[in-house]
Design a protein around this motif. Structure first.
Motif, mmCIF file in Angstrom:
data_model
loop_
_atom_site.group_PDB
_atom_site.id
_atom_site.type_symbol
_atom_site.label_atom_id
_atom_site.label_comp_id
_atom_site.label_asym_id
_atom_site.label_seq_id
_atom_site.Cartn_x
_atom_site.Cartn_y
_atom_site.Cartn_z
ATOM 1 N N LEU A 1 -90.289 37.166 70.572
ATOM 2 C CA LEU A 1 -90.108 37.049 71.901
ATOM 3 C C LEU A 1 -91.532 37.324 72.674
ATOM 4 O O LEU A 1 -92.431 37.713 72.343
ATOM 5 C CB LEU A 1 -89.143 38.070 72.329
ATOM 6 N N VAL A 2 -91.597 36.690 73.883
ATOM 7 C CA VAL A 2 -92.716 36.828 74.663
ATOM 8 C C VAL A 2 -92.323 37.614 75.835
ATOM 9 O O VAL A 2 -91.502 37.420 76.785
ATOM 10 C CB VAL A 2 -93.207 35.273 75.359
ATOM 11 N N THR A 3 -93.122 38.702 76.154
ATOM 12 C CA THR A 3 -92.955 39.757 77.197
ATOM 13 C C THR A 3 -93.071 39.278 78.657
ATOM 14 O O THR A 3 -94.038 38.276 78.464
ATOM 15 C CB THR A 3 -93.450 41.112 76.833
ATOM 16 N N LEU A 4 -92.759 40.149 79.491
ATOM 17 C CA LEU A 4 -92.973 39.615 80.745
ATOM 18 C C LEU A 4 -94.740 39.858 81.097
ATOM 19 O O LEU A 4 -95.331 39.317 82.057
ATOM 20 C CB LEU A 4 -92.607 40.447 81.870
ATOM 21 N N GLY B 1 -85.520 31.189 64.782
ATOM 22 C CA GLY B 1 -85.540 30.317 63.820
ATOM 23 C C GLY B 1 -86.252 29.147 64.105
ATOM 24 O O GLY B 1 -87.390 29.076 64.728
ATOM 25 N N ASP B 2 -85.770 27.832 64.367
ATOM 26 C CA ASP B 2 -86.407 26.700 65.072
ATOM 27 C C ASP B 2 -85.701 26.368 66.332
ATOM 28 O O ASP B 2 -86.391 25.251 67.006
ATOM 29 C CB ASP B 2 -86.018 25.391 64.131
ATOM 30 N N ARG B 3 -85.140 27.148 67.026
ATOM 31 C CA ARG B 3 -84.586 27.272 68.332
ATOM 32 C C ARG B 3 -85.352 27.964 69.147
ATOM 33 O O ARG B 3 -85.757 29.255 69.188
ATOM 34 C CB ARG B 3 -83.329 27.603 68.508
ATOM 35 N N LEU B 4 -85.853 27.488 70.448
ATOM 36 C CA LEU B 4 -86.903 27.970 71.524
ATOM 37 C C LEU B 4 -86.117 27.952 72.653
ATOM 38 O O LEU B 4 -85.699 27.112 73.225
ATOM 39 C CB LEU B 4 -88.082 27.329 71.462
ATOM 40 N N TYR C 1 -87.907 33.415 73.963
ATOM 41 C CA TYR C 1 -87.790 33.815 72.683
ATOM 42 C C TYR C 1 -87.611 32.537 71.621
ATOM 43 O O TYR C 1 -87.179 31.455 71.888
ATOM 44 C CB TYR C 1 -86.730 35.029 72.535
ATOM 45 N N LYS C 2 -87.903 32.799 70.314
ATOM 46 C CA LYS C 2 -87.452 31.819 69.241
ATOM 47 C C LYS C 2 -87.032 32.333 68.444
ATOM 48 O O LYS C 2 -87.289 33.467 67.752
ATOM 49 C CB LYS C 2 -88.912 31.138 68.917
ATOM 50 N N LEU D 1 -82.347 29.132 78.630
ATOM 51 C CA LEU D 1 -82.279 27.715 78.434
ATOM 52 C C LEU D 1 -82.784 27.313 77.212
ATOM 53 O O LEU D 1 -84.203 27.698 76.938
ATOM 54 C CB LEU D 1 -82.685 27.108 79.766
ATOM 55 N N ARG D 2 -82.031 26.620 76.440
ATOM 56 C CA ARG D 2 -82.823 26.077 75.033
ATOM 57 C C ARG D 2 -83.653 24.934 75.542
ATOM 58 O O ARG D 2 -83.407 24.189 76.223
ATOM 59 C CB ARG D 2 -81.834 25.448 74.123
ATOM 60 N N VAL D 3 -85.240 25.025 75.207
ATOM 61 C CA VAL D 3 -86.241 23.775 75.277
ATOM 62 C C VAL D 3 -86.107 22.948 74.244
ATOM 63 O O VAL D 3 -86.408 23.045 73.078
ATOM 64 C CB VAL D 3 -87.588 24.660 75.272
ATOM 65 N N ILE D 4 -85.893 21.804 74.803
ATOM 66 C CA ILE D 4 -85.778 20.466 73.509
ATOM 67 C C ILE D 4 -87.362 19.922 73.927
ATOM 68 O O ILE D 4 -87.649 19.899 72.740
ATOM 69 C CB ILE D 4 -84.847 19.480 73.900
#
Length: 197
Positions: A30-33, A81-84, A78-79, A112-115
């Motif tokens: 995960l990426v914090t603020l 597995g392979d979902r961002l 956050y990521k 929101l999932r990033v495709i």
């Protein structure tokens, strides 16, 4: 002796893998603020008979026993597995069967999932279809620096051609491609739009 050890280790590894998968955690970060990246294990949903997508993700640092929960307003992304996923301010407004998707820091944040990310970003807003307990999504496009997103498809009815033609009006040939059915999926729209830039 080595064969016996191997016969013991193989089933043990299989059991550990199954136990890890059953708890629903996946390797990720995960990426914090503050833009710090924390690596560990992420759990953002409960799979199974009563599937659930959590409002707050669960995070365990590598080797830690205890988890911490994070809401969309507490982290940037956050990521799992392979979902961002990204934390995005989003508000929906409906009027006469038309829904508008407003985005920006003033709106409540959701994951929101990033495709695909770029000047035109393709997101999927996931939700649970409680009729059959599966994860579905609303496909959304967001143009860089725009305060609005648009829904890309209307379920089984295909692309929302009129909405996309207006939103992506800086690529006039795209409308013709959608009308002639040369471009029929969100990814095809995205890829064609990128070539227009």
């Amino acid at each position: 002796m080595q064969k016996r050890l191997l016969l013991i280790l193989i089933p043990l590894c299989a059991l550990l893998t199954v136990a890890h998968a059953k708890n629903g955690y996946q390797k990720g970060y995960l990426v914090t603020l503050e833009n710090d990246t924390l690596y560990g294990e992420i759990k953002d949903r409960r799979p199974g008979t009563f599937t659930e997508i959590y409002d707050r993700i669960r995070f365990k640092k590598d080797g830690a026993l205890f988890r911490k929960k994070y809401a969309p307003e507490e982290i940037k992304s956050y990521k799992a597995g392979d979902r961002l996923y990204e934390s995005v301010g989003l508000e929906t407004r409906s009027r006469f069967l038309k829904t508008t998707y407003l985005t920006g820091p003033a709106h409540e944040k959701v994951f929101l999932r990033v495709i695909e990310k770029g000047t035109l970003t393709y997101y999927q807003w996931e939700y649970i279809d409680y009729d059959n307990n599966t994860v579905w999504y609303i496909p959304l496009f967001h143009k860089e620096n725009s305060s609005e997103m648009v829904r890309v498809t209307q379920g089984l009815f295909g692309l929302k051609k009129k909405v996309l033609s207006t939103y992506l009006s800086d690529c006039p040939s795209l409308q013709q491609k959608m009308e002639s059915k040369e471009v029929t999926t969100p990814l095809e729209v995205l890829n064609y739009y990128k070539r227009c830039e």
